[in-house]
Motif scaffolding. Structure first.
Motif, PDB file in Angstrom:
ATOM      1  N   ARG A 319       0.842  -1.197   0.000  1.00  0.00           N
ATOM      2  CA  ARG A 319       0.000   0.000   0.000  1.00  0.00           C
ATOM      3  C   ARG A 319       0.871   1.239   0.000  1.00  0.00           C
ATOM      4  O   ARG A 319       1.844   1.309   0.752  1.00  0.00           O
ATOM      5  CB  ARG A 319      -0.904  -0.004   1.220  1.00  0.00           C
ATOM      6  CG  ARG A 319      -1.848   1.174   1.272  1.00  0.00           C
ATOM      7  CD  ARG A 319      -3.107   0.785   1.973  1.00  0.00           C
ATOM      8  NE  ARG A 319      -2.879   0.607   3.413  1.00  0.00           N
ATOM      9  CZ  ARG A 319      -3.038   1.569   4.322  1.00  0.00           C
ATOM     10  NH1 ARG A 319      -3.410   2.762   3.948  1.00  0.00           N
ATOM     11  NH2 ARG A 319      -2.844   1.322   5.589  1.00  0.00           N
ATOM     12  N   LEU A 347      -8.440  -2.602   3.782  1.00  0.00           N
ATOM     13  CA  LEU A 347      -7.281  -2.075   3.062  1.00  0.00           C
ATOM     14  C   LEU A 347      -6.240  -3.176   2.945  1.00  0.00           C
ATOM     15  O   LEU A 347      -5.994  -3.915   3.903  1.00  0.00           O
ATOM     16  CB  LEU A 347      -6.686  -0.892   3.832  1.00  0.00           C
ATOM     17  CG  LEU A 347      -7.383   0.444   3.628  1.00  0.00           C
ATOM     18  CD1 LEU A 347      -6.735   1.499   4.501  1.00  0.00           C
ATOM     19  CD2 LEU A 347      -7.345   0.860   2.155  1.00  0.00           C
ATOM     20  N   ASP A 349      -2.589  -4.071   2.846  1.00  0.00           N
ATOM     21  CA  ASP A 349      -1.259  -3.509   3.078  1.00  0.00           C
ATOM     22  C   ASP A 349      -0.231  -4.186   2.188  1.00  0.00           C
ATOM     23  O   ASP A 349       0.646  -3.542   1.636  1.00  0.00           O
ATOM     24  CB  ASP A 349      -0.876  -3.660   4.552  1.00  0.00           C
ATOM     25  CG  ASP A 349      -1.662  -2.679   5.420  1.00  0.00           C
ATOM     26  OD1 ASP A 349      -1.910  -1.561   4.932  1.00  0.00           O
ATOM     27  OD2 ASP A 349      -2.050  -3.054   6.535  1.00  0.00           O
TER      28      ASP A 349
END
Ligand code: G4P
Length: 522
Positions: A319, A347, A349
């Motif tokens: 990310r 999300l 990473d």
């Protein structure tokens, strides 16, 4: 200690479930997610499907017709492996979406209804898998109901698909007496999926005791015959796409799903090599590469952002990193890549080869795009199929022509329809593979852009991408046939013909022009 790239890659299993509608794909997906702890209760995937269906208007089509339009990905972990299931629409009108999704998997599970055997959609999807040498694990579902004889089903798979079968398990009982699976090579038995470990037994006789007396001898005879007459499982042959290991079960009643998930872990391959224009990319190569196989509009019509689904092919996506978009050569910041679980997004990473991440963007990314850490390479093979239906879009409010143009461009970038702009300046033509895609377009233009439209026949019904070895030949053809030439979204020329007959006629008249029905994104 941090996990090495090779270790992370070796744990990934990325697959799709292929099935004729109603064979049990949703039920099986749900059970697999339950194993992975991605959901807690059976019914959540279906419930989510329902919630999503009520969320936006255009998905009314799904609800009304009981079909699944949207492709998505779901990730879960089980016994140390990371599984990515890529879901595909069941209806054949969305076949192009399904085919593109199959470019992003390393294996497939073929679900067959034990009473129905190989159905048309299964056959079609299987053929796509074969074209791409995707190894297939077969799950014969609904053994808890009246079913065909297992040998008959195996014969049908061998005959219709020209695929060697290797039954790994054998069903214990049928319909009402169905009570588990017997592992032919290991001589172990598992009742329902709640049994984590299969139990070692002393031959089929010991298993037969689980059945009513009148079925015992038949079970012993069958398993002996299966061991003697069927091929043993050969992993190499499976990986080459020549053989399928077969499992019997009931997704609904929780039988055989654990056998299947273990097989995915043990037999299915880790992320495969991917062919790019300048070299073959290996999953364990250091640098990150990925390609986009699907674009999905945000389900919230108030926001025009989109999610591009990208399959990582090598290296490590982190990310915040910057990626190079091969089509434009521009940099793209990967600030919010996402993983998808059954009930939520998160999300991402870090992601490795085999993983699929969603990349939110405002139209920068398109289907077939390649992302790299700087290298100028382009993955091959994400297909674009020439449409079967061509229509002109008729706007009820002529004042909104500009808005329609924008909307069509967006829909085409998402892969909902294909858009062709005629060279002679006449209104754009939309092309679809299946009629339902037109319904989706109409609903979405209304719901998201407030544009009521109808469709008109176009004088064309066939379309082919054209090219020539000598640019001058192509130029000449395009100039001479201006009224029959259009450009697709990428600006590539297509030849539009009235019917198959005139297409063949023109192809003979202009031998220097190559006309193809499938374009690979580049
Ligand atoms: P699909 O995604 O492939 O279209 O199939 P889905 O899982 O939705 O299953 C289709 C129907 O078959 C569902 O019934 C489901 O409950 C049933 N089914 C799936 N697996 C099995 C099984 O192993 N045994 C039996 N007996 N049935 C199974 P439905 O009545 O259409 O839907 P629902 O109202 O039960 O959800």
């Amino acid at each position: 200690m941090a996990e090495s790239l090779a270790e992370a890659v070796s744990r990934r299993r990325t697959f799709a479930i292929i099935a004729h509608p109603d064979a049990g794909k949703t039920t099986l997906t749900e059970k697999l997610l339950l194993f992975g702890g991605a959901i807690q209760l059976a019914g959540e995937v279906k419930a989510k499907k329902d919630r999503m269906q009520t969320r936006s208007d255009w998905m009314k089509i799904e609800r009304e017709r009981g079909i699944s339009v949207v492709t998505s990905v779901m990730t879960f972990e089980y016994e140390g492996n990371v599984f990515n299931i890529l879901d595909t629409p069941g209806h054949e009108d969305f076949a192009d979406d399904t085919y593109r999704t199959l470019t992003a998997v390393d294996a497939a599970v073929m679900v067959i209804d034990a009473a129905k055997g190989i159905e048309p959609r299964t056959l079609k999807l299987f053929e796509v898998c074969r074209m791409r040498d995707i190894p297939i694990i077969t799950f014969i579902n609904k053994m808890d109901r009246e079913s065909r004889d297992p040998f008959e089903i195996l014969d049908e798979v061998e005959e219709k698909l020209a695929l060697d079968t290797a039954p790994v398990t054998w069903p214990i009982g049928r319909s009402k007496t169905f009570c588990g699976s017997y592992h032919l090579a290991d001589n172990t038995v598992r009742g329902s999926d709640t049994e984590v470990e299969a139990t070692k037994v002393n031959g089929p006789q010991a298993v037969a005791d689980r059945l009513p007396e009148n079925e015992r001898q038949a079970f012993i005879d069958e398993t002996e015959l299966a061991i003697e007459a069927c091929r043993p499982f050969d992993r190499d042959s499976f990986l080459e796409g020549h053989m399928t290991p077969v499992f019997f079960g009931s997704a609904l009643r929780n039988f055989g799903v654990r056998d299947l998930i273990n097989a995915l872990g043990d037999f299915a391959p880790p992320p495969r090599d991917q062919v790019a224009d300048i070299r073959t990319v290996h999953a364990t190569d250091d640098k990150m590469t990925a390609f986009v196989f699907k674009i999905q509009a945000n389900m919230d019509p108030n926001h025009r952002d989109r999610i591009a689904f990208a399959r990582i092919c090598s290296g490590k996506l982190e990310r915040g990193m910057k990626a190079r978009l091969s089509r434009t050569g521009k940099q793209l910041g990967l600030t919010a890549p996402q993983f998808f679980f059954a009930s939520q997004r998160q999300l991402a990473d870090t992601a490795y080869a085999g993983d699929v991440v969603g990349i939110p963007n405002h139209g920068t990314l398109r289907i077939g795009d390649t992302l790299t850490e700087g290298e100028s390479l382009v993955f091959q093979g994400v297909p674009n199929f020439s449409p079967e239906i061509l229509r002109r879009v008729r706007l009820e409010d002529a004042m909104k022509a500009k808005k329609l143009k924008e909307a069509l461009q967006q829909m085409a970038e998402e892969g909902v329809v294909q858009l062709f702009s005629p060279e002679d300046g006449s209104p754009a033509i939309v092309g679809v593979v299946g009629a339902l895609q037109l319904d989706v377009l109409k609903e979405r233009l209304m719901a998201e852009y407030g544009l009521p439209v109808s469709f008109e026949m176009s004088r064309f019904s066939v379309c082919r991408w054209i090219s020539a070895d000598q640019p001058a030949d192509l130029e000449k053809f395009v100039t001479q046939r201006r009224g029959d030439i259009a450009r697709d979204l990428d600006g590539d020329p297509v030849f539009l013909a009235q019917d198959g007959f005139s297409l063949r006629y023109e192809a003979e008249r202009y031998p220097a022009i190559k006309m193809v029905a499938i374009k690979e994104y580049h």
